[in-house]
Design a protein around this motif. Sequence first.
Motif, PDB file in Angstrom:
ATOM      1  N   THR A 290       0.840  -1.199   0.000  1.00  0.00           N
ATOM      2  CA  THR A 290       0.000   0.000   0.000  1.00  0.00           C
ATOM      3  C   THR A 290       0.872   1.244   0.000  1.00  0.00           C
ATOM      4  OG1 THR A 290      -0.115   0.080   2.424  1.00  0.00           O
ATOM      5  CG2 THR A 290      -1.822  -1.197   1.269  1.00  0.00           C
ATOM      6  N   LEU A 291       0.293   2.330  -0.468  1.00  0.00           N
ATOM      7  CA  LEU A 291       0.907   3.655  -0.399  1.00  0.00           C
ATOM      8  C   LEU A 291      -0.075   4.571   0.311  1.00  0.00           C
ATOM      9  CD1 LEU A 291       2.382   3.860  -4.022  1.00  0.00           C
ATOM     10  CD2 LEU A 291       3.658   3.547  -1.898  1.00  0.00           C
ATOM     11  N   PRO A 292       0.374   5.741   0.772  1.00  0.00           N
ATOM     12  CA  PRO A 292      -0.545   6.627   1.483  1.00  0.00           C
ATOM     13  C   PRO A 292      -1.796   6.957   0.664  1.00  0.00           C
ATOM     14  CG  PRO A 292       1.705   7.403   1.726  1.00  0.00           C
ATOM     15  CD  PRO A 292       1.742   6.295   0.721  1.00  0.00           C
ATOM     16  N   ASN A 293      -2.939   7.026   1.342  1.00  0.00           N
ATOM     17  CA  ASN A 293      -4.162   7.441   0.663  1.00  0.00           C
ATOM     18  C   ASN A 293      -3.971   8.800   0.001  1.00  0.00           C
ATOM     19  OD1 ASN A 293      -5.468   5.151   1.533  1.00  0.00           O
ATOM     20  ND2 ASN A 293      -6.612   6.149   3.162  1.00  0.00           N
ATOM     21  N   GLY A 294      -4.754   9.029  -1.042  1.00  0.00           N
ATOM     22  CA  GLY A 294      -4.720  10.317  -1.723  1.00  0.00           C
ATOM     23  C   GLY A 294      -6.090  10.968  -1.682  1.00  0.00           C
ATOM     24  N   THR A 295      -6.130  12.272  -1.855  1.00  0.00           N
ATOM     25  CA  THR A 295      -7.400  13.003  -1.894  1.00  0.00           C
ATOM     26  C   THR A 295      -7.448  13.897  -3.122  1.00  0.00           C
ATOM     27  OG1 THR A 295      -6.544  14.847  -0.543  1.00  0.00           O
ATOM     28  CG2 THR A 295      -7.623  13.009   0.615  1.00  0.00           C
ATOM     29  N   PHE A 296      -8.661  14.136  -3.572  1.00  0.00           N
ATOM     30  CA  PHE A 296      -8.892  15.106  -4.645  1.00  0.00           C
ATOM     31  C   PHE A 296     -10.131  15.877  -4.263  1.00  0.00           C
ATOM     32  CE2 PHE A 296     -10.506  16.592  -8.754  1.00  0.00           C
ATOM     33  CZ  PHE A 296      -9.354  17.164  -9.273  1.00  0.00           C
ATOM     34  N   GLU A 297     -10.045  17.199  -4.278  1.00  0.00           N
ATOM     35  CA  GLU A 297     -11.158  17.999  -3.767  1.00  0.00           C
ATOM     36  C   GLU A 297     -11.582  19.095  -4.734  1.00  0.00           C
ATOM     37  OE1 GLU A 297      -8.944  21.295  -0.982  1.00  0.00           O
ATOM     38  OE2 GLU A 297      -9.234  19.298  -0.123  1.00  0.00           O
ATOM     39  N   THR A 298     -12.848  19.483  -4.590  1.00  0.00           N
ATOM     40  CA  THR A 298     -13.406  20.606  -5.335  1.00  0.00           C
ATOM     41  C   THR A 298     -14.270  21.430  -4.385  1.00  0.00           C
ATOM     42  OG1 THR A 298     -15.310  19.260  -6.013  1.00  0.00           O
ATOM     43  CG2 THR A 298     -13.451  19.394  -7.550  1.00  0.00           C
ATOM     44  N   THR A 299     -14.585  22.640  -4.769  1.00  0.00           N
ATOM     45  CA  THR A 299     -15.432  23.505  -3.950  1.00  0.00           C
ATOM     46  C   THR A 299     -16.650  23.942  -4.748  1.00  0.00           C
ATOM     47  OG1 THR A 299     -14.155  25.469  -4.586  1.00  0.00           O
ATOM     48  CG2 THR A 299     -13.507  24.350  -2.559  1.00  0.00           C
ATOM     49  N   ARG A 300     -17.750  24.158  -4.020  1.00  0.00           N
ATOM     50  CA  ARG A 300     -18.992  24.640  -4.630  1.00  0.00           C
ATOM     51  C   ARG A 300     -19.493  25.820  -3.819  1.00  0.00           C
ATOM     52  NH1 ARG A 300     -21.864  20.478  -7.414  1.00  0.00           N
ATOM     53  NH2 ARG A 300     -23.588  21.954  -7.605  1.00  0.00           N
ATOM     54  N   PRO A 301     -19.857  26.937  -4.457  1.00  0.00           N
ATOM     55  CA  PRO A 301     -20.444  28.059  -3.709  1.00  0.00           C
ATOM     56  C   PRO A 301     -21.854  27.709  -3.248  1.00  0.00           C
ATOM     57  CG  PRO A 301     -20.478  28.513  -6.064  1.00  0.00           C
ATOM     58  CD  PRO A 301     -19.725  27.239  -5.893  1.00  0.00           C
ATOM     59  N   MET A 302     -22.166  28.003  -2.000  1.00  0.00           N
ATOM     60  CA  MET A 302     -23.475  27.694  -1.428  1.00  0.00           C
ATOM     61  C   MET A 302     -24.076  28.957  -0.811  1.00  0.00           C
ATOM     62  SD  MET A 302     -24.205  24.496  -1.931  1.00  0.00           S
ATOM     63  CE  MET A 302     -25.521  24.250  -0.744  1.00  0.00           C
TER      64      MET A 302
END
Length: 356
Positions: free
Chosen positions: A334-346
């Motif tokens: 295994t390798l470290p988990n990864g993240t991918f993020e986005t933003t939405r105006p609310m």
Amino acid sequence: MRIPASSRLLIAGATAVAVLWSGGTAYADLDGNRASSPSPDASGGAKGKGLSAAVSRIRVTQVSGPTGGNRGSLSSTDVNWTPPPCWYEPVLTPDQLKALAETNGLGYVSPHTSWGGEKLWTDHYRDGKDAYNFKDGSLDTAKGYEDYNTGKNGYFWRGVAPDTADPASWDCERVMFWQNAGAVPAVPNAPTAKTLAEYAYDKVEVPGTEIELKPEGRSTVNAPTWVWLDKGTFQEVTVRAELPNTNLWAQTTAKPVALHLEPGTGDAETFPASGDCEIDDDGSIGTPYRTGDAGGTPPCGISYVRATAGDPYELNASVTWQITWEGTGGAGGTLPNGTFETTRPMSVQEIQSVNR
């Protein structure tokens, strides 16, 4: 041995070492005590025959997962993890080295040092003369070769450093050296299947986090906003890396496992309370909003308790990807988990009364 006037001083960290290249000039670009990327004028490209300072010969292909649409690279959840700073690769056959030495005479013999001048190459690789070698953190002597090892089956290997400004990239600074075919050299920072897996990690591109919302873009105070993704939206992404002229390969797979919601304000409640919405095996998240769900509690969602005043809140949605790999000889892990993020105006409105 007498030190020729043309020798250059290389500085790695706080250690100053005189590195000697007889009969010509060695180039090493430095920025204070940090090694900088070589300038374009000294790239060592040799018009396709030479040696690049940073470009790896590892071949990367995507085996599975989406290839179109909005995609991006992962950010490791382990802030201390980085891809390998350098490693060694087979780069030239005897005939290719001869062509470089005797028709161009410009190229890199290590990630930070290039030789400019035919005599530098012919002295060491053709005429058997020793060269000074910045080997594994200390100064050493590299024994010379006879006629570029012509007629022998193998390759000259050289260090590769994707970011030559990284001080750790100096760990692969030994002068380009010979290795018989069919074997990986027994030197520090020799490539392994895990090296390729970590290299592939940095090449994985995952789909953007395009979540569905109800209501879309404008919520009402204390009224839950449902968040979901239809099944099949997220799929595993597998990338294969192979190092030519070796038997080394690795496949790195990123599997989506959770969606995390950050409302963009402390005046909000997430569902579930942790803000972590699990991703089902079919790639779906949460439950789509349906008529009649108003007033209910979504399995994945947000409820804002204060209206926006001016600028909208920034809802952040990040997907966690679990990373595994397999490679040559049954290696894997295994390798470290990864993240991918986005933003939405609310935007959040407050309704004082509702007439039915």
